[in-house]
Design an enzyme around this catalytic site. Structure first.
Site, mmCIF file in Angstrom:
data_model
loop_
_atom_site.group_PDB
_atom_site.id
_atom_site.type_symbol
_atom_site.label_atom_id
_atom_site.label_comp_id
_atom_site.label_asym_id
_atom_site.label_seq_id
_atom_site.Cartn_x
_atom_site.Cartn_y
_atom_site.Cartn_z
ATOM 1 N N GLU A 35 -15.074 47.091 4.446
ATOM 2 C CA GLU A 35 -15.092 47.050 2.989
ATOM 3 C C GLU A 35 -16.416 46.503 2.469
ATOM 4 O OE1 GLU A 35 -11.624 44.971 1.537
ATOM 5 O OE2 GLU A 35 -10.313 46.110 2.862
ATOM 6 N N TYR B 255 -8.027 42.616 10.768
ATOM 7 C CA TYR B 255 -8.363 41.999 9.480
ATOM 8 C C TYR B 255 -9.883 41.810 9.336
ATOM 9 C CZ TYR B 255 -6.773 39.526 5.281
ATOM 10 O OH TYR B 255 -6.507 39.159 3.991
#
Length: 145
Positions: free
Chosen positions: A72, A65
């Site tokens: 990103e 995660y």
């Protein structure tokens, strides 16, 4: 929706950033995540869930995660200079709609939105993990008795 956004409105639309390591990072993380998630769902539907698949589902995210979020954010950051230079996806006044939209500032807002959203989602997964591991522990204690 964030995956659609990252793929279509960042990676696909901005050719100059497609070779960034951050793109490879988030794509690899997403791939491992989806393989784990759908393996879990499939074996669960078959009523034959191997311990490793369950363990992977509730443990891999601890590393994946944050790594995916980093990929990103770094990709969006790499896109900013190109978006600013080209005015891509932006709408300037005056126009017939009398509306202005600046994609560059939108991307900055998206990046800042990760600050409050990431901890909420990450801690939600940690709570799910804790709940599942408690269930597993109780089940193994019942079987060992």
């Amino acid at each position: 929706s964030s995956r659609i956004f990252m793929v279509w409105f960042i990676a696909h639309s901005i050719k100059q950033i497609q070779n960034e390591e951050s793109v490879i990072l988030f794509l690899v993380v997403w791939t491992v995540t989806e393989i784990t998630r759908y393996s879990f769902y499939t074996f669960n539907l078959l009523n034959h869930l191997p311990y490793f698949i369950k363990w992977a589902r509730y443990n891999f995210f601890i590393v994946l995660y944050p790594a995916g979020v980093a990929g990103e954010l770094l990709t969006i950051y790499a896109a900013l200079p190109y978006v600013k230079k080209t005015g891509m996806f932006s709408l300037r006044l005056p126009n017939k709609y009398n509306v202005s939209f600046d994609y560059y500032y939108f991307l900055i807002i998206v990046m800042f939105s990760y600050v409050p959203l990431f901890p909420q989602l990450y801690f939600h997964m940690l709570r799910q993990r804790r709940r599942v591991l408690v269930e597993v522990r109780k089940k193994s204690e019942r079987l060992s008795c």
